[in-house]
Motif scaffolding. Structure first.
Motif, mmCIF file in Angstrom:
data_model
loop_
_atom_site.group_PDB
_atom_site.id
_atom_site.type_symbol
_atom_site.label_atom_id
_atom_site.label_comp_id
_atom_site.label_asym_id
_atom_site.label_seq_id
_atom_site.Cartn_x
_atom_site.Cartn_y
_atom_site.Cartn_z
ATOM 1 N N ALA A 103 123.768 -17.641 24.623
ATOM 2 C CA ALA A 103 123.160 -18.253 25.881
ATOM 3 C C ALA A 103 123.507 -17.313 26.976
ATOM 4 C CB ALA A 103 124.065 -19.509 26.244
ATOM 5 N N ILE A 104 123.845 -15.877 26.571
ATOM 6 C CA ILE A 104 124.585 -14.737 27.715
ATOM 7 C C ILE A 104 123.528 -13.884 27.349
ATOM 8 C CG2 ILE A 104 126.168 -13.605 28.369
ATOM 9 C CD1 ILE A 104 128.128 -15.233 26.958
ATOM 10 N N GLN A 105 122.897 -13.326 28.267
ATOM 11 C CA GLN A 105 122.148 -12.224 28.347
ATOM 12 C C GLN A 105 122.620 -11.143 29.107
ATOM 13 O OE1 GLN A 105 117.749 -12.832 27.795
ATOM 14 N NE2 GLN A 105 118.213 -14.938 28.043
ATOM 15 N N CYS A 106 122.226 -10.881 30.329
ATOM 16 C CA CYS A 106 123.110 -9.943 31.384
ATOM 17 C C CYS A 106 124.556 -10.435 31.468
ATOM 18 C CB CYS A 106 122.254 -9.586 32.686
ATOM 19 S SG CYS A 106 122.344 -10.859 33.765
ATOM 20 N N GLY A 107 124.558 -11.896 31.705
ATOM 21 C CA GLY A 107 125.706 -12.346 31.939
ATOM 22 C C GLY A 107 126.320 -12.680 33.400
ATOM 23 N N PHE A 108 125.521 -12.101 34.321
ATOM 24 C CA PHE A 108 125.677 -12.476 35.631
ATOM 25 C C PHE A 108 125.770 -13.914 36.121
ATOM 26 C CE2 PHE A 108 125.090 -12.030 40.187
ATOM 27 C CZ PHE A 108 126.132 -11.054 40.484
ATOM 28 N N CYS A 109 125.056 -14.579 35.593
ATOM 29 C CA CYS A 109 124.922 -16.071 35.865
ATOM 30 C C CYS A 109 125.853 -16.932 34.980
ATOM 31 C CB CYS A 109 123.478 -16.683 35.675
ATOM 32 S SG CYS A 109 123.116 -16.867 33.934
ATOM 33 N N THR A 110 126.451 -16.321 34.045
ATOM 34 C CA THR A 110 127.235 -17.187 33.282
ATOM 35 C C THR A 110 128.233 -17.972 33.509
ATOM 36 O OG1 THR A 110 126.419 -15.551 31.558
ATOM 37 C CG2 THR A 110 128.103 -17.111 30.934
ATOM 38 N N PRO A 111 129.270 -17.232 34.437
ATOM 39 C CA PRO A 111 130.335 -18.064 34.977
ATOM 40 C C PRO A 111 130.085 -19.269 35.735
ATOM 41 C CG PRO A 111 130.696 -15.800 35.344
ATOM 42 C CD PRO A 111 129.403 -15.678 34.796
ATOM 43 N N GLY A 112 128.982 -19.014 36.713
ATOM 44 C CA GLY A 112 128.519 -20.259 37.267
ATOM 45 C C GLY A 112 127.966 -21.323 36.665
ATOM 46 N N MET A 113 127.184 -20.955 35.314
ATOM 47 C CA MET A 113 126.415 -21.913 34.678
ATOM 48 C C MET A 113 127.748 -22.562 33.799
ATOM 49 S SD MET A 113 123.564 -21.964 34.098
ATOM 50 C CE MET A 113 121.840 -20.963 34.395
ATOM 51 N N ILE A 114 128.612 -22.022 33.428
ATOM 52 C CA ILE A 114 129.859 -22.379 32.754
ATOM 53 C C ILE A 114 130.529 -23.602 33.442
ATOM 54 C CG2 ILE A 114 132.062 -22.060 31.417
ATOM 55 C CD1 ILE A 114 130.514 -19.815 30.192
ATOM 56 N N MET A 115 130.644 -23.114 34.953
ATOM 57 C CA MET A 115 131.296 -24.045 35.814
ATOM 58 C C MET A 115 130.559 -25.489 35.905
ATOM 59 S SD MET A 115 134.231 -22.385 35.741
ATOM 60 C CE MET A 115 135.373 -23.748 36.694
ATOM 61 N N SER A 116 129.352 -25.118 36.280
ATOM 62 C CA SER A 116 128.504 -26.304 36.400
ATOM 63 C C SER A 116 128.457 -27.284 34.873
ATOM 64 C CB SER A 116 126.994 -25.997 36.694
ATOM 65 O OG SER A 116 127.008 -25.333 38.041
ATOM 66 N N ALA A 117 128.333 -26.465 33.984
ATOM 67 C CA ALA A 117 128.499 -27.391 32.837
ATOM 68 C C ALA A 117 129.720 -28.068 32.530
ATOM 69 C CB ALA A 117 128.320 -26.356 31.547
ATOM 70 N N TYR A 118 130.801 -27.282 32.890
ATOM 71 C CA TYR A 118 131.818 -28.101 32.802
ATOM 72 C C TYR A 118 132.105 -29.113 33.582
ATOM 73 C CZ TYR A 118 137.311 -28.681 32.885
ATOM 74 O OH TYR A 118 138.476 -29.135 32.742
ATOM 75 N N ALA A 119 131.753 -29.051 34.540
ATOM 76 C CA ALA A 119 131.865 -30.077 35.752
ATOM 77 C C ALA A 119 131.065 -31.233 35.314
ATOM 78 C CB ALA A 119 131.237 -29.794 37.323
ATOM 79 N N LEU A 120 129.725 -31.002 34.666
ATOM 80 C CA LEU A 120 128.858 -32.155 33.892
ATOM 81 C C LEU A 120 129.659 -32.782 32.931
ATOM 82 C CD1 LEU A 120 126.087 -33.689 33.429
ATOM 83 C CD2 LEU A 120 125.772 -31.703 31.636
ATOM 84 N N LEU A 121 130.283 -31.977 32.028
ATOM 85 C CA LEU A 121 130.910 -32.704 30.782
ATOM 86 C C LEU A 121 132.250 -33.299 31.194
ATOM 87 C CD1 LEU A 121 130.487 -29.794 28.306
ATOM 88 C CD2 LEU A 121 129.193 -31.751 28.749
#
Ligand code: FES
Ligand code: FES
Length: 167
Positions: A103-121
């Motif tokens: 799920a990581i391509q350039c990775g720039f969005c990844t930290p933000g995506m992961i934090m949103s995902a963690y908040a959801l879970l």
């Protein structure tokens, strides 16, 4: 603005810093704490790359004035990684799922995506695909890898609930 002492909990540790209360939380984290895992994009709440947790809720740190975190809890991607390491894993299960699902391509969005995902879970351990899409709707990915990102978050949900008690 005149600097003031700001005390808050950062990645589960109490911190105190003298800073301009009007400075954004994003700048405070990056420039004063060297927590550069939180990225800077639009700087106006549109892209989500600066997402951190504030008292357990995902927020755009570029929109939060540093003075507003007084007495509150901030969690960044570094804190999440540390949590994984402490529990004997290489990274947090949400991060691991992003790696495993590509799920990581350039990775720039990844930290933000992961934090949103963690908040959801944290709120919804068994989210539906729609709820996952809704949770990351404020996080833009220029590489358009949304399908793998959605799969990774659903995979992380499974991993976390299977190891309940550990996480
Ligand atoms: S940098 Fe904060 S939302 Fe874009
Ligand atoms: S992986 Fe490149 S912006 Fe999302």
């Amino acid at each position: 603005m005149k600097e003031q002492v700001i005390s808050f909990e950062l990645n589960r540790e109490k911190v105190e810093i003298c800073a301009d209360p009007a400075l954004s939380l994003l700048r405070l984290l990056r420039s004063r704490f060297n927590l550069i895992g939180t990225k800077e994009g639009c700087g106006r709440g549109d892209c989500g790359v600066c997402t951190v947790l504030l008292d357990g809720r995902a927020v755009n740190s570029c929109l939060i004035p540093a003075g507003k975190v007084e007495g509150r809890k901030v969690l960044t991607i570094e804190g999440l990684t540390r949590e994984g390491l402490k529990k004997g894993a290489k990274v947090h299960p949400v991060q691991q799922a992003f790696i495993d699902k590509g799920a990581i391509q350039c990775g720039f969005c990844t930290p933000g995506m992961i934090m949103s995902a963690y908040a959801l879970l944290r709120d919804k351990p068994f989210p539906s695909p729609e709820e996952v899409r809704e949770a990351i709707s404020g996080n833009l990915c220029r590489c358009s890898g949304y399908k793998q990102i959605e799969e990774a978050i659903l995979e992380a949900a499974k991993a976390i609930t299977e190891q309940e008690g550990k996480w």
